[in-house]
Design a protein around this motif. Sequence first.
Motif, PDB file in Angstrom:
ATOM      1  N   PRO A  74      69.806  42.381  28.802  1.00 55.55           N
ATOM      2  CA  PRO A  74      68.447  42.906  28.664  1.00 55.55           C
ATOM      3  C   PRO A  74      67.505  41.874  28.070  1.00 55.55           C
ATOM      4  N   GLY A  75      66.308  41.815  28.599  1.00 50.71           N
ATOM      5  CA  GLY A  75      65.293  40.917  28.057  1.00 50.71           C
ATOM      6  C   GLY A  75      64.256  41.697  27.278  1.00 50.71           C
ATOM      7  N   LYS A  76      63.000  41.426  27.544  1.00 52.12           N
ATOM      8  CA  LYS A  76      61.900  42.132  26.881  1.00 52.12           C
ATOM      9  C   LYS A  76      60.915  42.629  27.931  1.00 52.12           C
ATOM     10  N   ASN A  77      60.185  43.671  27.590  1.00 55.00           N
ATOM     11  CA  ASN A  77      59.178  44.185  28.522  1.00 55.00           C
ATOM     12  C   ASN A  77      57.873  43.416  28.355  1.00 55.00           C
ATOM     13  N   GLY A  80      56.626  42.722  24.880  1.00 54.90           N
ATOM     14  CA  GLY A  80      57.493  41.976  23.969  1.00 54.90           C
ATOM     15  C   GLY A  80      58.514  42.827  23.256  1.00 54.90           C
ATOM     16  N   GLU A  81      58.718  44.055  23.721  1.00 53.54           N
ATOM     17  CA  GLU A  81      59.672  44.953  23.068  1.00 53.54           C
ATOM     18  C   GLU A  81      61.044  44.809  23.715  1.00 53.54           C
ATOM     19  N   ASP A  82      62.091  44.997  22.906  1.00 53.61           N
ATOM     20  CA  ASP A  82      63.454  44.945  23.427  1.00 53.61           C
ATOM     21  C   ASP A  82      63.704  46.126  24.359  1.00 53.61           C
ATOM     22  N   VAL A  83      64.425  45.867  25.418  1.00 58.86           N
ATOM     23  CA  VAL A  83      64.777  46.915  26.384  1.00 58.86           C
ATOM     24  C   VAL A  83      66.293  46.941  26.514  1.00 58.86           C
ATOM     25  N   HIS A  84      66.802  47.780  27.374  1.00 55.43           N
ATOM     26  CA  HIS A  84      68.243  47.838  27.604  1.00 55.43           C
ATOM     27  C   HIS A  84      68.524  47.991  29.087  1.00 55.43           C
ATOM     28  N   THR A 222      75.206  45.565  26.931  1.00 55.73           N
ATOM     29  CA  THR A 222      74.404  44.451  26.424  1.00 55.73           C
ATOM     30  C   THR A 222      74.580  43.209  27.280  1.00 55.73           C
ATOM     31  N   GLU A 251      62.843  42.544  33.533  1.00 56.69           N
ATOM     32  CA  GLU A 251      63.334  42.758  32.174  1.00 56.69           C
ATOM     33  C   GLU A 251      64.809  42.403  32.034  1.00 56.69           C
ATOM     34  N   ASP A 253      67.643  39.308  31.998  1.00 55.25           N
ATOM     35  CA  ASP A 253      67.895  37.871  31.890  1.00 55.25           C
ATOM     36  C   ASP A 253      69.216  37.545  32.584  1.00 55.25           C
TER      37      ASP A 253
END
Length: 397
Positions: A74-77, A80-84, A222, A251, A253
């Motif tokens: 998972p990257g970021k939206n 800039g928030e963490d996603v899953h 993860t 979103e 990586d």
Amino acid sequence: MATELVPPRLSGTDLVRVGLAGLRARPLRVVLSALGIAIGIAAMVAVVGISSSSREDLNRQLDSLGTNLLTAGPGKNLFGEDVHLPIESLAMVGRIQPVTSVSATGLVKNVSVYRTDKIPAGQTGGIQVIAAKVDLLPTVSGAMADGVFLNAATEKYPAVVLGAQAAGHLGVAPGRPVYLGKQWFTVVGILQPAPLAPELDNSAIVGWPIAQQVFDFDGFPTNLYARADDDQVAAVQKVLAATANPEAPNEVDVSRPSDALAAQEAADATLNALLLGLGAVALLVGGVGVANTMVISVLERRGEIGLRRSLGATRGQIRSQFLAEALLLSTLGGLGGAVIGSLVTIGYAFSQGWPAVVPPWALAGGIGATLLIGSLAGLYPAVRASRLSPTEALATP
């Protein structure tokens, strides 16, 4: 009619004999001058050899581990928030036709690992707890240092596998208990270092079902690990993000761990270039030493030069004699440096468990460099010696 006398030309064998005679007359000075050349060549050969040995070891590791492993996380939206990743992402990636195997790990949050329940809460050692699928080990080409990995039976019970660093930090062996969260888990195995999945090295790995049961693990993966057909890795890499998270592929990586290892090897080339530069400086210093030796030799042997000239030696023969001495001196240092550099490479590679590789071009280039240095270093003294007239040379005390 008078016949013009033509002085005989020195053969190559004669030049070598005359040059060696000049070197044997001053053995200590010859050894010290040759040592300067040898140090430079040894440094250059050793740097190239050790770098080549390291690269060969890396290639062997990649061949054994496989370069067809891809990872997705998972990257970021956009904010800039963490996603899953979606819970279904593991199954969706497994349906990509060229993918031969796929597995996953999930970070178990807010759970620390301790050797005993008496350890203060803040002394976690940075060990993370992750849930893993039972097919993780073959997918990442991992291996056990001791014990066994999780299986269909132990993944449902409080059993844990420790990464190499985590096991070293905790100082436990298979069969011993460790304290995870507020429950005891039995160590069933310890992993060897995992080059393609370094995040496992400092982790305590538990089964997916027990993590959900005991730690309220949310089940979101993860890291996804996917093996693809060798000739389809690039194609799978292009679609992996969209397959793992169709609604938001941006979103996700995606990486190829073997590329990171290769990039690390490429970064080492900068240091190798620096060391080669130092070797070149040492070689230059050695060349100056040869030039100094030959200049002093000319000054000390003016009487010999005058005697030879009076007996019929030409300027060209005198010039060739001193140039031959310089070349022989440099060649002696070059051969010694090549041997020393090769031995250093073999010794260091053996100590690291690497295959010893000394490229032939490095040896040939080193010896060729010594011949060039010898020619340049001996040219001025040789020309200077040839310009001495017999009377001038003999008149010098």
